[in-house]
Scaffold this active site. Structure first.
Site, PDB file in Angstrom:
ATOM      1  N   TYR A  58     -38.329  90.340  28.903  1.00  0.00           N
ATOM      2  CA  TYR A  58     -37.994  90.585  30.309  1.00  0.00           C
ATOM      3  C   TYR A  58     -39.001  89.890  31.201  1.00  0.00           C
ATOM      4  O   TYR A  58     -40.202  89.928  30.910  1.00  0.00           O
ATOM      5  CB  TYR A  58     -37.951  92.092  30.618  1.00  0.00           C
ATOM      6  CG  TYR A  58     -36.549  92.488  31.003  1.00  0.00           C
ATOM      7  CD1 TYR A  58     -36.046  92.144  32.245  1.00  0.00           C
ATOM      8  CD2 TYR A  58     -35.709  93.128  30.093  1.00  0.00           C
ATOM      9  CE1 TYR A  58     -34.731  92.445  32.587  1.00  0.00           C
ATOM     10  CE2 TYR A  58     -34.398  93.431  30.425  1.00  0.00           C
ATOM     11  CZ  TYR A  58     -33.917  93.087  31.674  1.00  0.00           C
ATOM     12  OH  TYR A  58     -32.619  93.354  32.009  1.00  0.00           O
ATOM     13  N   GLU A  60     -38.679  89.749  35.089  1.00  0.00           N
ATOM     14  CA  GLU A  60     -38.280  89.829  36.501  1.00  0.00           C
ATOM     15  C   GLU A  60     -39.400  89.319  37.398  1.00  0.00           C
ATOM     16  O   GLU A  60     -40.574  89.653  37.188  1.00  0.00           O
ATOM     17  CB  GLU A  60     -37.923  91.271  36.873  1.00  0.00           C
ATOM     18  CG  GLU A  60     -36.537  91.655  36.390  1.00  0.00           C
ATOM     19  CD  GLU A  60     -36.150  93.081  36.777  1.00  0.00           C
ATOM     20  OE1 GLU A  60     -36.986  93.804  37.340  1.00  0.00           O
ATOM     21  OE2 GLU A  60     -34.993  93.452  36.500  1.00  0.00           O
ATOM     22  N   ASP A 204     -22.696  71.229  46.112  1.00  0.00           N
ATOM     23  CA  ASP A 204     -22.507  71.809  44.778  1.00  0.00           C
ATOM     24  C   ASP A 204     -22.157  70.654  43.838  1.00  0.00           C
ATOM     25  O   ASP A 204     -21.040  70.144  43.858  1.00  0.00           O
ATOM     26  CB  ASP A 204     -21.386  72.843  44.825  1.00  0.00           C
ATOM     27  CG  ASP A 204     -21.068  73.426  43.451  1.00  0.00           C
ATOM     28  OD1 ASP A 204     -21.636  72.951  42.450  1.00  0.00           O
ATOM     29  OD2 ASP A 204     -20.236  74.359  43.394  1.00  0.00           O
ATOM     30  N   THR A 230     -24.484  73.556  37.894  1.00  0.00           N
ATOM     31  CA  THR A 230     -24.555  74.108  36.545  1.00  0.00           C
ATOM     32  C   THR A 230     -25.465  73.179  35.752  1.00  0.00           C
ATOM     33  O   THR A 230     -25.738  72.053  36.172  1.00  0.00           O
ATOM     34  CB  THR A 230     -23.176  74.110  35.857  1.00  0.00           C
ATOM     35  OG1 THR A 230     -22.697  72.755  35.828  1.00  0.00           O
ATOM     36  CG2 THR A 230     -22.174  74.974  36.606  1.00  0.00           C
ATOM     37  N   LYS A 233     -22.645  70.942  32.304  1.00  0.00           N
ATOM     38  CA  LYS A 233     -21.513  70.003  32.406  1.00  0.00           C
ATOM     39  C   LYS A 233     -22.038  68.592  32.114  1.00  0.00           C
ATOM     40  O   LYS A 233     -22.543  68.368  31.025  1.00  0.00           O
ATOM     41  CB  LYS A 233     -20.821  70.178  33.754  1.00  0.00           C
ATOM     42  CG  LYS A 233     -20.205  71.596  33.867  1.00  0.00           C
ATOM     43  CD  LYS A 233     -19.450  71.832  35.159  1.00  0.00           C
ATOM     44  CE  LYS A 233     -18.935  73.276  35.237  1.00  0.00           C
ATOM     45  NZ  LYS A 233     -18.312  73.582  36.544  1.00  0.00           N
ATOM     46  N   ARG A 239     -25.690  76.562  28.941  1.00  0.00           N
ATOM     47  CA  ARG A 239     -24.931  77.188  30.028  1.00  0.00           C
ATOM     48  C   ARG A 239     -25.932  77.796  30.988  1.00  0.00           C
ATOM     49  O   ARG A 239     -26.804  78.562  30.586  1.00  0.00           O
ATOM     50  CB  ARG A 239     -24.014  78.282  29.492  1.00  0.00           C
ATOM     51  CG  ARG A 239     -22.995  77.807  28.506  1.00  0.00           C
ATOM     52  CD  ARG A 239     -21.798  78.736  28.459  1.00  0.00           C
ATOM     53  NE  ARG A 239     -20.899  78.425  29.528  1.00  0.00           N
ATOM     54  CZ  ARG A 239     -20.020  77.409  29.500  1.00  0.00           C
ATOM     55  NH1 ARG A 239     -19.943  76.614  28.455  1.00  0.00           N
ATOM     56  NH2 ARG A 239     -19.235  77.175  30.518  1.00  0.00           N
TER      57      ARG A 239
HETATM   58  C1  LIG Z   1     -18.105  74.771  37.148  1.00  0.00           C
HETATM   59  C2  LIG Z   1     -18.353  74.897  38.599  1.00  0.00           C
HETATM   60  C3  LIG Z   1     -19.024  76.014  39.131  1.00  0.00           C
HETATM   61  C4  LIG Z   1     -19.257  77.293  38.370  1.00  0.00           C
HETATM   62  O1  LIG Z   1     -19.982  77.248  37.268  1.00  0.00           O
HETATM   63  P1  LIG Z   1     -19.934  78.448  36.210  1.00  0.00           P
HETATM   64  O2  LIG Z   1     -21.120  78.126  35.393  1.00  0.00           O
HETATM   65  O3  LIG Z   1     -18.632  78.324  35.514  1.00  0.00           O
HETATM   66  O4  LIG Z   1     -20.069  79.714  36.952  1.00  0.00           O
HETATM   67  C5  LIG Z   1     -19.370  75.995  40.470  1.00  0.00           C
HETATM   68  N1  LIG Z   1     -19.044  74.953  41.251  1.00  0.00           N
HETATM   69  C6  LIG Z   1     -18.362  73.886  40.788  1.00  0.00           C
HETATM   70  C7  LIG Z   1     -18.054  72.777  41.724  1.00  0.00           C
HETATM   71  C8  LIG Z   1     -17.988  73.836  39.452  1.00  0.00           C
HETATM   72  O5  LIG Z   1     -17.275  72.799  39.016  1.00  0.00           O
END
Ligand SMILES: *Cc1c(COP(=O)(O)O)cnc(C)c1O
Length: 429
Positions: A58, A60, A204, A230, A233, A239
């Site tokens: 943990y 925090e 994002d 993220t 990807k 993840r």
């Molecule tokens: C995949 C994605 C997310 C969310 O990611 P998670 O890890 O699935 O919660 C947020 N914004 C965009 C643009 C994405 O493609």
């Protein structure tokens, strides 16, 4: 004591049922052409960091200011991840604790907006993400979301529409980002609009962060107040989520992630993020990013040559959208048949889709995973042929009566599997 530890059963012995499912998933990922644009293969090193004793701890708080003891190694691990993330993206500040992309986006909103504030984001059907204010997402429930889309004439992001919506609604925050848009984003244009209306700009880059890190897509870092992503990807890490921001937002972002939204950070993921950032800082990663762009362009050309229609006519990034209308196919049936043939992708809405979201008119195709396996432009003709043959098979069968026993499935699947055998899957073998 060491002897005792050695007698502890491994996964295979302790839980053969689960072990066998994981090994089958390994084989599935090795034997198929994985074209889901948000997916990848994390390296063996990333996977190794994920499966460690760090999951037991943990932590925090933030390095140097924790609510628990025993931070001798967790602190330097998180500091390393932060340092590498900042170096990779050239950012003032990095928060490496978000559990995933969606919580990272919620944290950005929590840091910069009050509930009920107006936010402006790309709509889901146009290629945006749920968390940019879609009505059933917390971001659309707790904030007043206004949505922009793409232009009907060419399906490109319409900056004139973004500007006029921003002027009309005066949002507190504007999202620039997407999950299914095949072209380059103009972050400078977004920043100009945000500045004009006094909004924060949040970029994002969940899908494209590997391309940004690899230098093949413009970076939002010089333009945006906050950048979320993220890590799993195109960035090819575990993840997880990551937030980068300007110095002036550091405190608000940190407070929003913890204690605003999350409890203890997932230290094993933090460590694996640090490994992924290290990998992304190597010269080979730039070559990987360049290869993604080259593969996507080559695959787009091959598919077009086979008579498939691509939304916007092609791609500048790692993904493309196929409009199946001229093949007389629905996206869901096509995706299911292709999956049975060993070609994994997802049905996706196209802009102004006349069909329902659950069975839309398109397919989304991404090349990050096959690029991580070492495929190059020369292999895209094969990939396109497999896709085309699967779609032709799909068009010959009735979607209602279709099963994977259809005559064309097994032979195509066997050829796909043999093809995949030439490309080792990182992290698996
Ligand atoms: C995949 C994605 C997310 C969310 O990611 P998670 O890890 O699935 O919660 C947020 N914004 C965009 C643009 C994405 O493609």
């Amino acid at each position: 004591m060491a002897g005792q530890a050695n007698q502890e059963p491994d996964l295979k012995t302790a839980d053969p049922e689960l072990y066998s499912l994981i090994r089958k998933e390994d084989a599935r990922q090795k034997d198929s052409i994985r074209l889901i644009a948000s997916e990848n293969y994390a390296s063996r090193a990333v996977l190794e960091a994920t499966g460690t004793s760090l999951t037991n701890k943990y932590a925090e708080g933030y390095p140097g200011r924790r609510y628990y003891e025993g931070m001798d190694f967790v602190d330097p691990i998180e500091e390393l991840a932060i340092r590498r993330a900042k170096a990779l993206f050239g950012a003032d500040h990095a928060n490496v604790q978000p559990y995933s992309g969606s919580p990272a986006n919620l944290a950005a909103l929590l840091a910069l907006c009050e509930p009920g504030d107006t936010i402006l984001g790309m709509s889901l059907p146009a290629g945006g993400h749920l968390t940019h204010g879609w009505k059933i997402s917390a971001t659309g429930i707790y904030y007043h979301a206004v949505q922009y889309g793409v232009r009907e004439s060419d399906n490109l992001m319409d900056m004139d529409q973004v500007r006029s919506l921003a002027r009309e609604h005066r949002p507190k925050l504007i999202w620039a980002g997407h999950s299914a848009y095949p072209r380059t984003l103009d972050f400078a244009a977004f920043a100009e609009i945000a500045k004009e209306v006094g909004a924060y700009l949040a970029a994002d880059i969940a899908h494209i962060s590997g391309l940004v890190a690899g230098g093949v897509h413009p970076s939002p870092v010089p333009h945006a107040d906050v950048v979320t992503t993220t890590t799993h990807k195109t960035l090819r890490g575990p993840r997880g989520g990551l937030i980068l921001c300007r110095k002036k937002h550091r405190k608000a972002i940190n407070k929003a992630v913890f204690p605003g939204l999350q409890g203890g950070p997932h230290n094993h993921s933090t460590a694996a993020k640090a490994v992924a950032f290290h990998e992304a800082l190597q010269p080979e990663f730039k070559a990987y990013a360049r290869q993604i762009i080259a593969n996507a362009k080559a695959l787009a050309e091959q598919l077009t040559a086979r008579g498939l229609e691509l939304v916007t006519g092609g791609t500048d990034n790692h993904l493309m959208l196929v409009n199946l209308t001229n093949r007389g196919l629905g996206g869901r049936h096509a995706a299911k048949v292709l999956n049975d043939c060993g070609v994994e992708l997802n049905a996706n809405a196209i802009p102004f889709d006349p069909r329902k979201p659950f069975d839309p008119s398109g397919l989304r195709i991404g090349v990050p995973s096959i690029t991580s396996r070492g495929m190059t432009e020369a292999h895209m003709a094969d990939v396109a042929r497999f896709i085309d043959e699967g779609l032709q098979g799909a068009a010959r069968v009735d979607p209602e009566g279709y099963t994977a026993a259809a005559d064309f499935v097994a032979p195509l699947r066997a050829r796909v599997q043999e093809f995949c055998g030439a490309f080792p899957a990182p992290g698996i073998a």
